[in-house]
Design a protein around this motif. Structure first.
Motif, PDB file in Angstrom:
ATOM      1  N   ARG A 128       6.903  13.517   1.562  1.00 45.71           N
ATOM      2  CA  ARG A 128       7.512  12.216   1.255  1.00 45.71           C
ATOM      3  C   ARG A 128       8.698  11.926   2.164  1.00 45.71           C
ATOM      4  NH1 ARG A 128       7.168  12.687  -5.387  1.00 45.71           N
ATOM      5  NH2 ARG A 128       5.122  11.672  -5.612  1.00 45.71           N
ATOM      6  N   ALA A 129       9.530  12.949   2.396  1.00 47.19           N
ATOM      7  CA  ALA A 129      10.716  12.753   3.241  1.00 47.19           C
ATOM      8  C   ALA A 129      10.330  12.467   4.685  1.00 47.19           C
ATOM      9  CB  ALA A 129      11.619  13.983   3.172  1.00 47.19           C
ATOM     10  N   GLU A 130       9.248  13.080   5.160  1.00 44.71           N
ATOM     11  CA  GLU A 130       8.858  12.966   6.561  1.00 44.71           C
ATOM     12  C   GLU A 130       7.798  11.896   6.802  1.00 44.71           C
ATOM     13  OE1 GLU A 130      10.372  14.424   8.859  1.00 44.71           O
ATOM     14  OE2 GLU A 130      11.283  16.237   8.040  1.00 44.71           O
ATOM     15  N   TYR A 131       7.431  11.145   5.774  1.00 46.56           N
ATOM     16  CA  TYR A 131       6.276  10.260   5.908  1.00 46.56           C
ATOM     17  C   TYR A 131       6.415   9.275   7.077  1.00 46.56           C
ATOM     18  CZ  TYR A 131       2.576   6.978   4.854  1.00 46.56           C
ATOM     19  OH  TYR A 131       1.465   6.182   4.963  1.00 46.56           O
ATOM     20  N   GLN A 132       7.520   8.529   7.119  1.00 48.61           N
ATOM     21  CA  GLN A 132       7.701   7.555   8.204  1.00 48.61           C
ATOM     22  C   GLN A 132       7.797   8.250   9.564  1.00 48.61           C
ATOM     23  OE1 GLN A 132       7.385   4.299   7.960  1.00 48.61           O
ATOM     24  NE2 GLN A 132       7.014   4.526   5.759  1.00 48.61           N
ATOM     25  N   VAL A 163      -4.433  10.408  -1.671  1.00 52.86           N
ATOM     26  CA  VAL A 163      -3.976  10.565  -3.058  1.00 52.86           C
ATOM     27  C   VAL A 163      -2.712   9.768  -3.347  1.00 52.86           C
ATOM     28  CG1 VAL A 163      -5.027  12.858  -3.231  1.00 52.86           C
ATOM     29  CG2 VAL A 163      -2.614  12.667  -2.635  1.00 52.86           C
ATOM     30  N   CYS A 164      -1.901   9.510  -2.326  1.00 51.99           N
ATOM     31  CA  CYS A 164      -0.669   8.756  -2.555  1.00 51.99           C
ATOM     32  C   CYS A 164      -0.864   7.251  -2.379  1.00 51.99           C
ATOM     33  CB  CYS A 164       0.436   9.258  -1.635  1.00 51.99           C
ATOM     34  SG  CYS A 164       0.972  10.930  -2.049  1.00 51.99           S
ATOM     35  N   GLY A 165      -2.092   6.843  -2.068  1.00 54.00           N
ATOM     36  CA  GLY A 165      -2.385   5.417  -1.971  1.00 54.00           C
ATOM     37  C   GLY A 165      -1.930   4.764  -0.687  1.00 54.00           C
TER      38      GLY A 165
END
Length: 408
Positions: A128-132, A163-165
């Motif tokens: 989540r932290a590294e997504y972008q 899974v996270c859409g």
């Protein structure tokens, strides 16, 4: 000064100390010291604990300094940075979603130290932290000609996108991955990219395009002799049929995946396929009225998932079993199953699957007359589905509106 210059190669929006260490090819302690010095000098900012970024003008200046070092140093630094994110993303997925893909990544380059994760919450927090950052890293790899990294990193992230859409991002990234795999003539990469692209076309409702992508992926996996890849693609093809209400066709495709899993029982990855195929067969059988067979297949799938530690498969199967008990009229058993599914889906950050389990749980609450509980779980499901722009949101909203507010 060297760290400042090399940070100009990073696409942003921010970077962690471990990623900076791999980028610079230095020990973590040395990287942290350099980042502290740069922060004290106001050349970078600590945007969040342990994460560092630039003001826009300083980012542009750092990029200019990095561009002055064209050649081997620049290329090797980018290579190390790509290795860091690729191998760390793989480790996160192994913890969260074991067995979902098995692309050979080779070994990371010297002076690269991928991060490790002791438990699922840490792996999910990193993604989540590294997504972008990861999206920008894939684009950077495409611009710089690292085509192998483009498709491999995208394929590694396939399950997280799903899974996270993040279906729109997943579609764009897998198109980029497919182009990269075609440029380097890698049929294995093309097959995986097509399967991922088909997955997101299914979730976005473009079934014609999904069938085209998945059929091409099936043909490539078949030609490559990749039974595991073929069976996993069959499972997604089954989902495409399911979303169109074609449960008999979905069952036929998933039966083929089940058959393939039985031909390679010594392959641990195929045990995961078998678990998913059993769950899929149970789900489609339940919709076709074969409730006894569906319940037996769920029992087999849950036992298998628990024996191999396959949480995603276990979560999905508890949801299926709850649906079966619901159809059989045992609402207490159904509620217990749905609650187990919800707990596991929350743990893995599976937004769409969580929403569907909550929606099914709400149906059971209505059957038992607990309208307050139904409103609560349907409201949460609707929030998720609306955020995902998924058509199931309309059905859940209609259920919410059907509840009598006076009775609540």
């Amino acid at each position: 000064a060297r760290m400042f210059r090399l940070l100009g190669l990073h696409p942003g929006p921010d970077i962690s100390a471990p990623a900076a260490a791999s980028l610079a090819g230095v020990p973590l302690a040395e990287a942290r010291a350099a980042l502290r010095d740069l922060t004290r000098a106001s050349l970078i900012i600590e945007s969040a604990p342990g994460r560092y970024g630039f003001h826009d003008l300083l980012r542009a200046y750092a990029a200019e300094q990095a561009a002055l070092r064209e050649g081997r140093e620049r290329r090797e630094a980018i290579h190390r940075m790509l290795d860091h994110y690729l191998h760390t993303a793989r480790r996160a997925h192994v913890v969260l979603y074991p067995g979902r893909q098995r692309v050979d990544l080779g070994r990371p380059r010297a002076l690269v130290t991928p991060e490790g994760f002791a438990a699922k919450p840490f792996a999910l927090a990193w993604l989540r932290a590294e997504y972008q950052v990861l999206l920008k890293i894939i684009d950077l790899a495409a611009r710089e000609g690292f085509d192998d990294y483009v498709w491999r990193l995208t394929v590694v992230l396939w399950t997280f996108f799903d899974v996270c859409g993040h279906w729109h991002d997943g579609t764009r990234m897998h198109r980029t991955a497919l182009e990269a795999a075609r440029r380097c003539g890698d049929q294995f990469g093309q097959a995986h990219a097509l399967r991922g692209l088909g997955t997101f076309e299914v979730m976005l409702g473009d079934y014609a395009q999904a069938h085209c992508c998945l059929a091409e992926a099936q043909e490539l996996f078949r030609r490559l002799g990749d039974t595991h890849g073929l069976a996993r693609t069959d499972l997604i093809m089954g989902q495409a049929f399911e979303f169109q209400g074609r449960h008999a066709e979905a069952l036929a495709v998933v039966k083929e995946a089940l058959r393939l899993s039985e031909t390679a029982q010594d392959d641990p990855y195929m045990q995961l396929v078998r678990a998913s195929a059993l769950n899929g067969s149970a789900w489609y059988n339940a919709h076709l009225g074969e409730l006894g067979q569906a319940r037996e297949q769920c029992t087999q799938a849950i036992k298998l998932c628990q024996s191999i530690g396959y949480s995603p498969g276990e979560a999905g199967t508890w949801d299926t079993l709850g649906f079966v008990w619901q159809r059989l009229g045992d609402h207490a058993e159904a509620t217990a199953c749905f609650l187990r599914a919800v707990a596991l889906e929350r743990e893995m950050g599976s937004r769409f699957n969580l929403a569907m389990a909550l929606a099914h749980l709400g149906d059971t609450h209505v059957s038992t007359g607990d309208l307050r509980a139904a409103r609560q779980v349907w409201a949460e499901a609707l929030t998720i589905l609306a955020d995902l722009h998924h058509p199931e949101a309309f059905e859940v909203r209609a259920k919410l509106e059907s509840l009598n507010p006076v009775a609540l």
